[in-house]
Write a protein that holds these residues in place. Structure first.
Motif, PDB file in Angstrom:
ATOM      1  N   ASP A   1     -75.140  26.755  10.944  1.00 41.12           N
ATOM      2  CA  ASP A   1     -76.446  26.174  11.249  1.00 41.12           C
ATOM      3  C   ASP A   1     -77.427  26.733  10.234  1.00 41.12           C
ATOM      4  O   ASP A   1     -77.950  27.810  10.406  1.00 41.12           O
TER       5      ASP A   1
ATOM      6  N   GLN B   1     -79.875  22.126   8.828  1.00 43.13           N
ATOM      7  CA  GLN B   1     -79.679  20.705   8.599  1.00 43.13           C
ATOM      8  C   GLN B   1     -80.178  19.913   9.804  1.00 43.13           C
ATOM      9  O   GLN B   1     -80.081  20.385  10.934  1.00 43.13           O
TER      10      GLN B   1
ATOM     11  N   SER C   1     -80.223  17.705  12.940  1.00 46.78           N
ATOM     12  CA  SER C   1     -79.152  17.456  13.913  1.00 46.78           C
ATOM     13  C   SER C   1     -78.738  15.987  13.954  1.00 46.78           C
ATOM     14  O   SER C   1     -77.616  15.672  14.315  1.00 46.78           O
TER      15      SER C   1
ATOM     16  N   PHE D   1     -79.064  12.772   7.903  1.00 47.35           N
ATOM     17  CA  PHE D   1     -80.053  12.491   6.875  1.00 47.35           C
ATOM     18  C   PHE D   1     -80.284  10.986   6.793  1.00 47.35           C
ATOM     19  O   PHE D   1     -79.351  10.208   6.942  1.00 47.35           O
TER      20      PHE D   1
ATOM     21  N   ASP E   1     -81.181  12.064   0.281  1.00 53.39           N
ATOM     22  CA  ASP E   1     -81.742  13.163   1.073  1.00 53.39           C
ATOM     23  C   ASP E   1     -80.684  14.226   1.344  1.00 53.39           C
ATOM     24  O   ASP E   1     -80.957  15.427   1.269  1.00 53.39           O
ATOM     25  N   ALA E   2     -79.475  13.799   1.669  1.00 54.22           N
ATOM     26  CA  ALA E   2     -78.383  14.742   1.931  1.00 54.22           C
ATOM     27  C   ALA E   2     -78.045  15.525   0.669  1.00 54.22           C
ATOM     28  O   ALA E   2     -77.872  16.750   0.711  1.00 54.22           O
TER      29      ALA E   2
ATOM     30  N   TRP F   1     -80.762  18.087  -0.061  1.00 53.21           N
ATOM     31  CA  TRP F   1     -80.666  19.222   0.853  1.00 53.21           C
ATOM     32  C   TRP F   1     -79.544  20.165   0.429  1.00 53.21           C
ATOM     33  O   TRP F   1     -79.719  21.379   0.400  1.00 53.21           O
ATOM     34  N   ILE F   2     -78.384  19.610   0.068  1.00 52.39           N
ATOM     35  CA  ILE F   2     -77.272  20.452  -0.381  1.00 52.39           C
ATOM     36  C   ILE F   2     -77.675  21.209  -1.645  1.00 52.39           C
ATOM     37  O   ILE F   2     -77.404  22.399  -1.780  1.00 52.39           O
TER      38      ILE F   2
ATOM     39  N   THR G   1     -79.812  24.161  -0.628  1.00 51.20           N
ATOM     40  CA  THR G   1     -79.284  25.160   0.310  1.00 51.20           C
ATOM     41  C   THR G   1     -77.868  25.645  -0.010  1.00 51.20           C
ATOM     42  O   THR G   1     -77.305  26.416   0.770  1.00 51.20           O
TER      43      THR G   1
ATOM     44  N   LEU H   1     -75.350  28.132   2.166  1.00 58.09           N
ATOM     45  CA  LEU H   1     -74.072  27.650   2.690  1.00 58.09           C
ATOM     46  C   LEU H   1     -72.932  28.558   2.249  1.00 58.09           C
ATOM     47  O   LEU H   1     -72.071  28.927   3.053  1.00 58.09           O
TER      48      LEU H   1
END
Length: 65
Positions: free
Chosen positions: A13, A16, A18, A21, A26-27, A30-31, A34, A38
């Protein structure tokens, strides 16, 4: 989907959404923002899914050497 080096799921957690995306971009953004968090959480690779169908992956989070 977050996975270890063997391809086994890694439950993490790291903030991301819930509900997923809204777009693939957008996904991916985000990756990109982050991936270090991760890796610290034990994730070695990710798969991008859309409605349970794999869009691409696995994609390693390790920098290319």
């Amino acid at each position: 989907m977050f996975e270890d080096a063997a391809g086994d799921p890694v439950p993490v957690d790291v903030g991301q959404p819930s509900d997923g995306f809204p777009t693939q971009a957008d996904a991916e953004t985000w990756i990109g923002e982050t991936w270090r968090d991760l890796l610290d959480a034990g994730v070695e690779q990710v798969r991008l899914l859309e409605d349970a169908h794999e869009v691409y992956g696995p994609m390693s989070l390790r920098p290319a050497e």
